[in-house]
Design an enzyme around this catalytic site. Sequence first.
Site, mmCIF file in Angstrom:
data_model
loop_
_atom_site.group_PDB
_atom_site.id
_atom_site.type_symbol
_atom_site.label_atom_id
_atom_site.label_comp_id
_atom_site.label_asym_id
_atom_site.label_seq_id
_atom_site.Cartn_x
_atom_site.Cartn_y
_atom_site.Cartn_z
ATOM 1 C CG ASP A 398 -1.950 1.074 1.226
ATOM 2 O OD1 ASP A 398 -1.731 2.102 0.563
ATOM 3 O OD2 ASP A 398 -2.993 0.907 1.900
ATOM 4 C CG HIS A 399 3.259 3.993 -3.160
ATOM 5 N ND1 HIS A 399 4.293 4.202 -2.270
ATOM 6 C CD2 HIS A 399 3.759 4.355 -4.377
ATOM 7 C CE1 HIS A 399 5.342 4.664 -2.899
ATOM 8 N NE2 HIS A 399 5.049 4.781 -4.190
ATOM 9 N NE ARG A 400 -4.174 3.780 1.396
ATOM 10 C CZ ARG A 400 -5.301 3.333 1.943
ATOM 11 N NH1 ARG A 400 -6.319 4.162 2.124
ATOM 12 N NH2 ARG A 400 -5.421 2.072 2.311
#
Length: 429
Positions: A398-400
């Site tokens: 999850d690149h968040r």
Amino acid sequence: MVEFKLPDVGEGMHEGEISKWLVKEGDQVQKDQPIVEVQTDKVNAELSSPVTGIVKKILFAEGDTVHVGQTLFVVDDNSEVEVAAAIEVEGISWTEEKLVLGVEEDRQVVSVHALQPKLKRALATPYVRQLARELKVDIEQVTSTGPSGRITEEDVQRYAASLHQKQTVVEVEVSPIFAKQDLNEIVSEVMNHSREVEQRQPIKGIRKKIAEHMVKSVSIIPHVTHVDEIEMDGLLAMRGKLKSIAEQRSIKLTFLPFFIKALCFALKEFPQLNASIDDATNEMILKQYYHIGVATDTQDGLIVPVVKHADQKTIFQIAEEISALAAQARDGKLTLNQITGGTFTVSNVGAIGGLYATPIINHPEVGILALHKVEKRHVVRQDESVIRSMMYMSLSFDHRIIDGVMAVRFTNRIKQLLENPEMLIAEMV
């Protein structure tokens, strides 16, 4: 009368699909007798009658989706019950009408609640109505065979098939420059095309839930996938030494327990990978327990049973639990507790092949690791070409909350532990 409503099963699940009715209207049933099978997310739930009596009404057909709190069936146990004053089913508004039956001799009064429709139209589920539209069938013309006069999927398909059996006239406009044999070829091609067959299958049950979950995951999570490779020769040698001991204990020892153990060490060092995001509060939840989901292929679809507290278990214990969970998954006997609460997921597709993939994260987790086939390849070691047993692994994250640098360091740690399995043993508590 006793109404049985779909109970709240928790874990955010708010609906179920009727898999199979085990009784029919008019049947005598005993208390705790199984009445209906409901597919709730990835668990098959068998619901039983709360009382002894006669099944007076079944309100949903097999394949229907039912929300928590909706009445599934009514059992007459010689007691009174208040029936909901208004029910909305398939766009039909039903209202309550009270009828009073009096007996003058003993003044006995019985209160009966009847459901009367305001508008008469074909009874069918939303899916069946959509199917009728796709097949260009007027559902009002279809003869129903389902319970309570409900039109089923088979009714629509049967009606559509009867329409298609009617003779179809095909008009072909042909230029005069075509020869006679060309015209024959064109007509033949058109007629062959008209005979092509399509088969439509409803997306329901576990497959429907998987589809919904995957759409939710890719809609919410910005996925990035990092791929690396592991030299497996050291792990192959260690597993070879332990395999005979495992067989003596009737344990099937695969590579997966070693990966899960290495994964737990890496997750402790990179806690952002063992987390989730609370979208309502915009908070990152760092979890200090390690419940590893293991993607398992079954006849009904992909199920993800969870090895709880994997960091506290030995490789042999993890191997035993994986085998037991996989067997239960294939038999459809997993409990809700066994498929929920995961903090990170592993998908091992190496047994069936494949170079590498971009796996979809199991929301609300923030990472998933896919393992691929082991094959011998030429690699360069100390400026020399040698043959090694190599495996690709794919990490989707999850690149968040996880950057590419962290993802690479995370997989580097897993790689270090597995390429040097003695280090993996040394790190164990």
